[in-house]
Design a protein around this motif. Structure first.
Motif, mmCIF file in Angstrom:
data_model
loop_
_atom_site.group_PDB
_atom_site.id
_atom_site.type_symbol
_atom_site.label_atom_id
_atom_site.label_comp_id
_atom_site.label_asym_id
_atom_site.label_seq_id
_atom_site.Cartn_x
_atom_site.Cartn_y
_atom_site.Cartn_z
ATOM 1 N N LYS A 324 0.833 -1.209 0.000
ATOM 2 C CA LYS A 324 0.000 0.000 0.000
ATOM 3 C C LYS A 324 0.868 1.260 0.000
ATOM 4 O O LYS A 324 0.568 2.240 -0.684
ATOM 5 N N GLY A 325 1.936 1.224 0.784
ATOM 6 C CA GLY A 325 2.830 2.362 0.837
ATOM 7 C C GLY A 325 3.515 2.620 -0.501
ATOM 8 O O GLY A 325 3.584 3.757 -0.982
ATOM 9 N N ASP A 326 4.018 1.549 -1.123
ATOM 10 C CA ASP A 326 4.666 1.703 -2.428
ATOM 11 C C ASP A 326 3.677 2.172 -3.491
ATOM 12 O O ASP A 326 4.034 2.937 -4.397
ATOM 13 N N LEU A 327 2.440 1.740 -3.382
ATOM 14 C CA LEU A 327 1.422 2.153 -4.357
ATOM 15 C C LEU A 327 1.142 3.651 -4.271
ATOM 16 O O LEU A 327 1.015 4.323 -5.310
ATOM 17 N N ILE A 328 1.050 4.194 -3.057
ATOM 18 C CA ILE A 328 0.760 5.629 -2.975
ATOM 19 C C ILE A 328 1.974 6.465 -3.373
ATOM 20 O O ILE A 328 1.821 7.573 -3.900
ATOM 21 N N ILE A 329 3.188 5.936 -3.143
ATOM 22 C CA ILE A 329 4.373 6.639 -3.634
ATOM 23 C C ILE A 329 4.362 6.681 -5.156
ATOM 24 O O ILE A 329 4.559 7.737 -5.774
ATOM 25 N N ALA A 330 4.111 5.510 -5.776
ATOM 26 C CA ALA A 330 4.108 5.438 -7.238
ATOM 27 C C ALA A 330 3.031 6.324 -7.839
ATOM 28 O O ALA A 330 3.267 7.039 -8.821
ATOM 29 N N GLU A 331 1.830 6.306 -7.264
ATOM 30 C CA GLU A 331 0.732 7.089 -7.806
ATOM 31 C C GLU A 331 1.008 8.587 -7.659
ATOM 32 O O GLU A 331 0.726 9.380 -8.581
ATOM 33 N N SER A 332 1.562 8.992 -6.531
ATOM 34 C CA SER A 332 1.864 10.405 -6.312
ATOM 35 C C SER A 332 2.935 10.898 -7.279
ATOM 36 O O SER A 332 2.824 11.993 -7.849
ATOM 37 N N LEU A 333 3.983 10.091 -7.467
ATOM 38 C CA LEU A 333 5.027 10.474 -8.414
ATOM 39 C C LEU A 333 4.500 10.510 -9.842
ATOM 40 O O LEU A 333 4.865 11.398 -10.626
ATOM 41 N N PHE A 334 3.635 9.564 -10.186
ATOM 42 C CA PHE A 334 3.067 9.534 -11.530
ATOM 43 C C PHE A 334 2.328 10.839 -11.844
ATOM 44 O O PHE A 334 2.516 11.426 -12.913
ATOM 45 N N LYS A 335 1.512 11.279 -10.915
ATOM 46 C CA LYS A 335 0.725 12.490 -11.141
ATOM 47 C C LYS A 335 1.611 13.713 -11.347
ATOM 48 O O LYS A 335 1.361 14.542 -12.227
ATOM 49 N N VAL A 336 2.655 13.839 -10.525
ATOM 50 C CA VAL A 336 3.536 15.001 -10.638
ATOM 51 C C VAL A 336 4.381 14.927 -11.909
ATOM 52 O O VAL A 336 4.528 15.919 -12.638
ATOM 53 N N LEU A 337 4.927 13.760 -12.189
ATOM 54 C CA LEU A 337 5.815 13.619 -13.346
ATOM 55 C C LEU A 337 5.083 13.867 -14.661
ATOM 56 O O LEU A 337 5.583 14.571 -15.536
ATOM 57 N N LYS A 338 3.901 13.304 -14.820
ATOM 58 C CA LYS A 338 3.183 13.456 -16.087
ATOM 59 C C LYS A 338 2.735 14.899 -16.313
ATOM 60 O O LYS A 338 2.655 15.358 -17.463
ATOM 61 N N ASP A 339 2.459 15.609 -15.240
ATOM 62 C CA ASP A 339 1.986 16.989 -15.372
ATOM 63 C C ASP A 339 3.125 17.992 -15.558
ATOM 64 O O ASP A 339 2.937 19.020 -16.219
ATOM 65 N N ARG A 340 4.311 17.700 -14.993
ATOM 66 C CA ARG A 340 5.345 18.728 -14.946
ATOM 67 C C ARG A 340 6.667 18.364 -15.609
ATOM 68 O O ARG A 340 7.438 19.259 -15.980
ATOM 69 N N TYR A 341 6.965 17.074 -15.768
ATOM 70 C CA TYR A 341 8.319 16.709 -16.164
ATOM 71 C C TYR A 341 8.432 15.850 -17.417
ATOM 72 O O TYR A 341 9.547 15.670 -17.919
ATOM 73 N N ILE A 342 7.357 15.275 -17.899
ATOM 74 C CA ILE A 342 7.425 14.452 -19.109
ATOM 75 C C ILE A 342 7.144 15.330 -20.329
ATOM 76 O O ILE A 342 6.063 15.905 -20.442
ATOM 77 N N PRO A 343 8.091 15.467 -21.263
ATOM 78 C CA PRO A 343 7.858 16.284 -22.452
ATOM 79 C C PRO A 343 6.678 15.769 -23.286
ATOM 80 O O PRO A 343 6.356 14.570 -23.268
ATOM 81 N N THR A 344 6.048 16.663 -23.995
ATOM 82 C CA THR A 344 4.830 16.343 -24.746
ATOM 83 C C THR A 344 5.030 15.198 -25.717
ATOM 84 O O THR A 344 4.127 14.371 -25.903
ATOM 85 N N VAL A 345 6.190 15.117 -26.341
ATOM 86 C CA VAL A 345 6.437 14.094 -27.361
ATOM 87 C C VAL A 345 6.335 12.673 -26.799
ATOM 88 O O VAL A 345 6.102 11.724 -27.556
#
Length: 350
Positions: A324-345
């Motif tokens: 459960k702990g690893d899942l919330i870490i992964a989900e939180s990082l996913f949300k931030v990375l896709k919105d701010r750090y992954i280039p559009t391409v």
């Protein structure tokens, strides 16, 4: 005659007490009393203390953890990966300690692998690779590892697990006669001498196998072993080493403790070095961010604000995150990375 009767009575009382303690530990503290099996998967490295051995099989046994695993082709915890990656794929590499590594948990998945799966399910052109390595107070060594990893594997982004201020201890790990040994030093001669002392401790244990074997059958003996210390004498210390499956020698212990400003200077230097190999540095913290505006930063930081200290998110007898702990870490990082750090391409096609 009376003295003999008294000794018989005392022996009987002690024997009954021993049986009662044995029954209590087996019924209510069995998991706490397991004999440890420390993962014997590391080899000495002068630059970063120690590294995982590529393709080695490992095993961990600790309270609440019982797991077989295998390190990948580069000696990290996770699936094999290639040295190079296509320009069409955005490569993220995670660098950090045991929580980032994910090996010290009963579940097979680390949050890095869960994060990688999340990107794949959403059809992102992203791969996440876990290059964490367990060990407390490895701040400067993890910074050196990040430099080496960026040069060798050419990631687009390094996610660096941050613990501030940086504290770094000069220790290494290897395997000797089926024991994990920890040794210290600031140069090769010191490391060799400290390693020799740790090896001699293991040799002493091996020469007293009849005594140490008692722990295989009695939980009371394990309890006593677990609470022994160096001050109790050489043999008691050996018993503790046996129960932990790990011997250490702190002959040349030294700790480099940086203040906040010095810590940020080191991370800023790392960020600048990564830019030279076309890699971006993003640090992250599991709790709230420790930064404030008075410090100059040349890198991005993510404060996840996660409640990992709550019981439902970590193993009952260990502080590392559960699934459960690893899942919330992964989900939180996913949300931030896709919105701010992954280039559009590299985003999924709409």
């Amino acid at each position: 005659m009376k003295k003999l009767d008294y000794l018989k009575y005392l022996t009987f009382i002690l024997f009954v007490l021993f049986l009662c303690c044995e029954a209590y530990l087996r019924m209510f503290k069995a998991e706490n009393m397991v004999l440890h099996d420390y993962p014997k998967i590391y080899r000495f490295d002068r630059d970063v203390g120690y590294k995982g051995i590529p393709n080695i099989d490992g095993y961990i046994r600790r309270p609440s953890i019982d797991k077989h695993f295998k390190l990948n082709n580069f000696g990290f915890y996770g699936p094999d990966f290639s040295l190079e990656h296509a320009d069409s794929v955005f490569r993220i590499i995670i660098v950090g300690s045991s929580v980032a590594q994910g090996m010290w948990a009963n579940q097979k998945e680390s949050f890095a692998s869960l994060l990688n799966d999340r990107f794949k399910r959403e059809n992102f052109k992203v791969e996440v690779i876990n290059c964490g390595i367990s060990g407390a107070s490895r701040g400067l060594k993890n910074i050196r590892s990040a430099r080496e990893i960026a040069t060798k594997f050419r990631p687009n982004l390094i996610l660096f697990e941050l613990a501030l201020p940086i504290n770094d201890i000069n220790y290494s790990r290897e395997t000797y006669r089926d024991y994990s040994i920890l040794f210290t030093g600031n140069n090769l001669d010191e490391f060799k001498h400290s390693k020799f002392v740790a090896q001699r401790k293991v040799d002493l244990i091996k020469s007293h196998s009849l005594i140490t074997e008692l722990a295989n059958y009695s939980y009371v003996i394990r309890f006593l072993y677990r609470r022994s210390s160096d001050s109790w004498g050489t043999m008691m210390n050996c018993w503790k080493i046996y129960s932990e499956n790990s011997a250490d020698s702190w002959l040349y212990y030294s700790s480099e403790q940086l203040n906040m400003e010095q810590s940020l200077t080191e991370i800023n230097k790392l960020s600048a070095d990564l830019v030279r190999v076309n890699c971006r540095l993003v640090t992250f913290e599991y709790g709230s961010s420790l930064f404030d505006n008075k410090y100059e930063r040349k890198f991005s930081n993510i404060g996840l604000n996660l409640p990992l200290d709550k019981d439902q998110y970590h193993h009952e007898l260990d502080g590392h995150p559960n699934l459960k702990g690893d899942l919330i870490i992964a989900e939180s990082l996913f949300k931030v990375l896709k919105d701010r750090y992954i280039p559009t391409v590299f985003l999924p096609k709409t």
